[in-house]
Design an enzyme around this catalytic site. Structure first.
Site, short mmCIF file in Angstrom:
data_model
loop_
_atom_site.label_atom_id
_atom_site.label_comp_id
_atom_site.label_asym_id
_atom_site.label_seq_id
_atom_site.Cartn_x
_atom_site.Cartn_y
_atom_site.Cartn_z
CE LYS A 8 0.87 1.29 4.44
NZ LYS A 8 1.62 2.48 4.83
N PRO A 93 9.17 -4.03 -0.18
CG PRO A 93 9.47 -1.74 -0.47
CD PRO A 93 8.74 -2.91 -1.04
CB ALA A 95 11.72 -1.95 7.81
N GLY A 97 7.66 1.12 4.80
CA GLY A 97 6.52 2.03 4.81
C GLY A 97 5.45 1.63 3.82
CG MET A 98 5.91 0.69 0.46
SD MET A 98 6.26 0.43 -1.26
CE MET A 98 4.64 0.63 -1.98
CB ALA A 99 1.46 -2.15 4.82
N GLY A 100 4.45 -4.25 4.16
CA GLY A 100 4.78 -5.61 3.71
C GLY A 100 4.50 -6.66 4.77
N GLY A 101 4.87 -6.40 6.01
CA GLY A 101 4.63 -7.37 7.09
C GLY A 101 3.14 -7.56 7.33
CB SER A 102 0.35 -5.13 7.43
OG SER A 102 0.87 -4.39 8.50
CG ASP A 135 -0.77 -0.29 7.87
OD1 ASP A 135 -1.63 0.59 8.06
OD2 ASP A 135 0.45 -0.08 7.92
O1 C5P Z 1 -0.12 -1.55 14.09
P1 C5P Z 1 1.32 -1.67 13.69
O2 C5P Z 1 1.99 -2.85 14.32
O3 C5P Z 1 1.53 -1.62 12.20
O4 C5P Z 1 2.02 -0.38 14.27
C1 C5P Z 1 3.41 -0.30 14.49
C2 C5P Z 1 3.71 0.85 15.45
O5 C5P Z 1 3.41 2.10 14.83
C3 C5P Z 1 2.86 0.83 16.71
O6 C5P Z 1 3.47 0.04 17.70
C4 C5P Z 1 2.83 2.30 17.10
O7 C5P Z 1 4.01 2.67 17.76
C5 C5P Z 1 2.83 3.00 15.76
N1 C5P Z 1 1.47 3.36 15.32
C6 C5P Z 1 0.80 4.41 15.93
N2 C5P Z 1 -0.46 4.74 15.53
C7 C5P Z 1 -1.08 4.07 14.52
C8 C5P Z 1 -0.41 3.00 13.87
C9 C5P Z 1 0.87 2.68 14.29
O8 C5P Z 1 1.35 5.05 16.85
N3 C5P Z 1 -2.31 4.42 14.16
#
Ligand code: C5P
Length: 297
Positions: A8, A93, A95, A97-102, A135
């Site tokens: 994304k 990629p 880590a 910023g494209m939500a690969g792990g999600s 995500d």
């Molecule tokens: O939900 P996710 O694991 O992708 O989020 C990673 C980290 O990003 C969270 O632990 C939090 O520190 C930060 N985050 C946030 N607010 C959001 C989404 C993510 O602070 N709405």
């Protein structure tokens, strides 16, 4: 059971107050783009995970991986022993910023749901997805969508036609949590930019399929934080703009930079030109919106 799942881009990432649970209230517009990971789940005696493909650096192959946790959560919730050999073929990629792990977690939910004969409807998968991360639900849904809450509450948004993007991938990763922490620090110090307003003009431009207007409305409250953590991204963004992109933006918490262009030809030309500038590890040409996680065999 093989599932393809997209990356994304946040066309708009408005970050509100931090909440008691440590997350931030978001108002975001996601778009799924044609850059996919592939998750294969095969019947096995226990749970295992293998990572392969072009973008694997630093990806854990154990319970630290969100995909592993997705399989365990699904098994727990539905009383099924989580038995599957998971294989993740990564192109998104890491880590970045494209939500690969999600995306991998979303694909694992879908693959295991089918492999274990649960065949859960999408809304039930979406509930589990929201538990796993902010995500994950969007990776299931795909398309273009407005995200609220911590990003997991989704409303589909209409986008006409295709939008063409060039991605500049970095040779390092950024932690999402670090980017949010840096934004909090800047806000506390009074040095942060004003937060973005609501994305109404962006949503209009998406409905109209007007890339020039979309370009003018892209925005990311996390971008100044990402640039503070990785100042070299300024040169990447500048190079893309100077080479003719309609707009340049850090994707999510970075470090991937996304450049919106007018059409596929402009994307190919910009990707080649950017690659020659030495401002990124590599480039990708992509387009969106595309559907969310789908079974591919
Ligand atoms: O939900 P996710 O694991 O992708 O989020 C990673 C980290 O990003 C969270 O632990 C939090 O520190 C930060 N985050 C946030 N607010 C959001 C989404 C993510 O602070 N709405």
């Amino acid at each position: 059971m093989r599932v393809r799942v997209p990356a994304k881009i946040n066309l708009h990432l408005g970050v509100g107050e931090s909440r008691a649970d440590g997350y931030h209230e978001l108002l975001t517009v996601f778009q799924a783009v044609d850059l996919h990971d592939e998750v294969t789940a095969t019947a096995a005696a226990d749970l295992s995970l293998a990572i392969e493909g072009a973008e694997t650096g630093g990806v854990p192959d154990d319970s630290d991986n969100l995909a592993w946790r997705a399989a365990e959560l699904l098994g727990d919730e539905y009383g099924v022993p989580p038995r599957a050999a998971l294989r993740i073929r990564k192109s998104i990629p890491v880590a970045g910023g494209m939500a690969g792990g999600s995306a991998d977690a979303a694909a694992t939910l879908l693959a295991c749901s089918v492999l274990w004969g649960l065949d859960l409807p999408r809304p039930e998968l979406a509930l589990l997805a929201a538990e796993l991360g902010s995500d994950v639900a969007f990776a299931l849904t795909g398309g273009t969508a407005l995200g609220t809450g911590r990003g997991e509450q989704l409303t589909p948004a209409l986008a006409t036609g295709q939008f063409h993007w060039v991605l500049a991938l970095a040779d390092f990763g950024l932690s999402t949590a670090d980017a949010y922490r840096e934004l909090d620090r800047q806000r506390a110090a009074g040095t942060a930019d004003d937060p973005l307003g609501p994305p109404d003009a962006l949503l209009d431009a998406l409905r109209a399929g007007d890339a020039v207007r979309v370009a003018a409305e892209l925005g990311n409250d996390l971008q100044p934080a990402a640039l503070a953590l990785a100042p070299q991204l300024r040169a990447t963004l500048r190079a893309g703009t100077e080479l003719g992109a309609l707009a340049a933006i850090v994707s999510g918490s970075g470090p991937t930079c996304a450049f919106l262009v007018a059409d596929g030809g402009a994307a190919t030309a910009l990707a080649a030109a950017l690659a020659g500038e030495g401002v990124c590890r590599t480039t990708r040409v992509t387009a969106g919106p595309v559907p969310g996680a789908r079974v591919s065999s």
